[in-house]
Scaffold this motif. Structure first.
Motif, PDB file in Angstrom:
ATOM      1  N   VAL A 108       0.874  -1.175   0.000  1.00 40.45           N
ATOM      2  CA  VAL A 108       0.000   0.000   0.000  1.00 40.45           C
ATOM      3  C   VAL A 108       0.912   1.226   0.000  1.00 40.45           C
ATOM      4  O   VAL A 108       1.273   1.769   1.042  1.00 40.45           O
ATOM      5  N   ASP A 109       1.298   1.642  -1.203  1.00 43.16           N
ATOM      6  CA  ASP A 109       2.216   2.776  -1.298  1.00 43.16           C
ATOM      7  C   ASP A 109       1.459   4.058  -1.602  1.00 43.16           C
ATOM      8  O   ASP A 109       0.231   4.066  -1.771  1.00 43.16           O
ATOM      9  N   ALA A 110       2.177   5.151  -1.680  1.00 41.64           N
ATOM     10  CA  ALA A 110       1.551   6.459  -1.875  1.00 41.64           C
ATOM     11  C   ALA A 110       0.795   6.545  -3.196  1.00 41.64           C
ATOM     12  O   ALA A 110      -0.261   7.180  -3.270  1.00 41.64           O
ATOM     13  N   ALA A 111       1.308   5.898  -4.224  1.00 44.35           N
ATOM     14  CA  ALA A 111       0.628   5.929  -5.522  1.00 44.35           C
ATOM     15  C   ALA A 111      -0.732   5.243  -5.441  1.00 44.35           C
ATOM     16  O   ALA A 111      -1.721   5.727  -6.009  1.00 44.35           O
ATOM     17  N   ALA A 112      -0.786   4.120  -4.734  1.00 46.38           N
ATOM     18  CA  ALA A 112      -2.061   3.406  -4.586  1.00 46.38           C
ATOM     19  C   ALA A 112      -3.059   4.225  -3.780  1.00 46.38           C
ATOM     20  O   ALA A 112      -4.255   4.274  -4.108  1.00 46.38           O
ATOM     21  N   VAL A 113      -2.582   4.886  -2.735  1.00 47.25           N
ATOM     22  CA  VAL A 113      -3.458   5.715  -1.907  1.00 47.25           C
ATOM     23  C   VAL A 113      -4.005   6.882  -2.722  1.00 47.25           C
ATOM     24  O   VAL A 113      -5.208   7.162  -2.703  1.00 47.25           O
ATOM     25  N   ALA A 114      -3.136   7.579  -3.448  1.00 45.94           N
ATOM     26  CA  ALA A 114      -3.571   8.714  -4.256  1.00 45.94           C
ATOM     27  C   ALA A 114      -4.559   8.274  -5.324  1.00 45.94           C
ATOM     28  O   ALA A 114      -5.573   8.939  -5.583  1.00 45.94           O
TER      29      ALA A 114
END
Length: 499
Positions: A108-114
């Motif tokens: 769950v990285d920043a790209a997935a969250v965004a």
């Protein structure tokens, strides 16, 4: 239903014939906890349907958010280990926990969250959810572990919205069939969904918190509260998530067999009034209805006196709560005079269309009788819930009155939407809600309190009572939440003795 289920076949068959019971059977497995609930989710896609039964199963269990609401209504870290807000309130920074994994094993990285949050605020998501992120102008990933959110105006409710459905994080590689196969990072994943009957969960192999201590959980749905109670007594259920027949509490008084937990909820049970109809657009008629209903008497009948009387769309746990429960006291004589002043001295006919849920149907009988005494003839109609009620009442507003519990935190803001099914329009109220959200944070509570008082004074709806939270479990089942501070029936701490 599958073969191999442990049931008393004759009893179950009889229950099905007499009550329309679903989910009366269970797997014979010490690794499974079966939860009995009432309202079944019509789909598992949180982006397409606003039914509260969906996040009851999925929020925090299957889907996670940057932060969460705990049992006392406080915000706690979840996918974000920390966060900060700029002085002007227009920029938030979230630092992700680098341990977090989706059920697929992907990080769950920043790209997935965004990606997920941008989807939640898009036109592809139902308006009631995307509206909670309406102040957001940009959500961007900075490296793998940092997410920046920029707002066009201050939103004092943003963090709480991010802790709910609007803030769920969906695995970007597995979101083609969210109606049946949700893809999140929670401790459980969905393994089965039978609409109207059950939802099956099992521990996620990629659970990144402490691994769940219960391997499998089933939410089993009942159309009849008495049969649900009987199922727990007979052993076909382990837990009743929300007891809707409080008169039955005494049947679970043996502490060697059961544990009864009482708590609070956000569930305002509202006699919703369609403010756009000819009769109900007249404040005097709405006031008459409120003064014709003995809410204490209704609570005694429907909930055996349990629950809390309220006078506006605010539970006592909100910081802007004021006790407005006596704003419109029970006074049938005054109610009849108000009706006459409004031109209905010879009577009025209204349609009361309610969901087929125990508290709603029980309330209907009491309300119908009380309104009859002041000259209002009530034509009742029970609608299958959620699909039929959502279509007829919520979407098309084809009703005069309805009874339903609104369980979302801070849901008073829905009254500021003139297209919401109440069709309520009050510019002063709407302005106050807007100022509470986007104005100085230190003035937010006072403005919300003002708004709640306007809603009560205007008799926009009849706020009947705050629903109690009564959970009944077999002895040895622990880790269940006491309160319903969010939409989730949180399984994070679920335990069975001996495991």
């Amino acid at each position: 239903m599958r073969a191999g289920l442990r049931v008393a076949a004759a009893a179950c068959a009889l229950a099905l014939v007499l009550t329309g019971l679903v989910g009366c059977s269970r797997e014979d497995s010490s690794d499974t906890v079966v939860l009995g609930a009432t309202a079944a989710p019509p789909t598992l896609d949180l982006t397409a349907n606003n039914a509260a039964a969906i996040p009851q199963v999925l929020l925090y269990n299957v889907y996670e958010t940057l932060l969460r609401v705990d049992d006392d209504g406080n915000l706690k870290p979840l996918l974000a280990r920390s966060w900060s807000r700029s002085t002007d309130g227009l920029h938030y920074t979230f630092h992700l926990d680098d341990r977090a994994r989706f059920a697929s094993g992907a990080r769950v990285d920043a790209a997935a969250v965004a990606d997920s949050l941008n989807r939640m605020r898009s036109k592809d998501t139902i308006e009631v959810v995307s509206a909670q992120l309406a102040a957001v102008t940009a959500i961007t990933a900075r490296g793998d572990d940092t997410v920046d959110i920029t707002l066009k105006q201050r939103d004092n409710f943003l963090l709480y919205n991010l802790a709910g459905v609007a803030g769920i994080i969906i695995d970007p590689a597995h979101r083609t069939d969210l109606a049946r196969h949700p893809a999140g990072s929670g401790p459980y994943r969905v393994t089965g969904f039978s609409p109207g009957e059950s939802v099956d969960l099992e521990a996620s192999p990629a659970a990144w918190h402490e691994r769940p201590q219960v391997a499998r959980v089933r939410f089993s749905y009942y159309t009849d509260a008495t049969s649900q109670t009987a199922a727990l007594l007979s052993g076909d259920l382990d837990v009743i998530t929300d007891l809707t027949t409080p008169q039955a509490v005494s049947r679970f008084s043996d502490p060697q067999r059961f544990t009864v937990t009482r708590g609070t909820t956000n569930g305002e049970v509202v006699l919703g009034l369609n403010n756009s109809t000819r009769a109900l657009s007249d404040r005097r008629v709405r006031q008459a209805i409120l003064m014709a209903i003995d809410r204490r008497g209704l609570l005694d009948v429907v909930w055996n006196g349990q629950g809390t009387l309220i006078g506006s769309m605010v539970p006592p746990t909100d910081s802007w709560y004021t006790d407005l429960s006596k704003r419109w006291p029970y006074d049938p004589a005054a109610a009849r005079r108000l009706l006459a002043q409004a031109g209905y001295a010879d009577g009025l006919r209204l349609r009361l269309r309610v969901p087929s849920l125990p508290y709603a149907t029980a309330s209907t009988r009491v309300i119908t009788d009380m309104l009859k005494r002041i000259g209002i003839t009530v034509v009742t109609d029970e609608l299958e819930f959620p699909a039929r009620w959502l279509d007829v009442v919520y979407t098309r507003a084809d009703y005069d009155m309805t009874v339903v519990a609104h369980v979302e935190p801070h849901d008073i803001v829905n009254w500021a939407n003139p297209d919401y099914y109440w069709r309520y329009r009050n510019p002063t109220f709407t302005r106050l809600i807007g100022q509470a959200a986007s104005g100085p944070a230190d003035q937010s509570t006072a403005r919300m309190r003002q708004a709640s008082e306007i809603l009560a004074d205007d008799a926009a709806g009849d706020f009947l009572y705050l629903m109690p939270k009564i959970t009944v479990a077999k002895a040895g089942i622990t880790g269940l939440q006491r309160n319903a501070a969010s939409l989730s029936f949180d399984l994070t701490s679920l335990r069975r003795a001996g495991r």
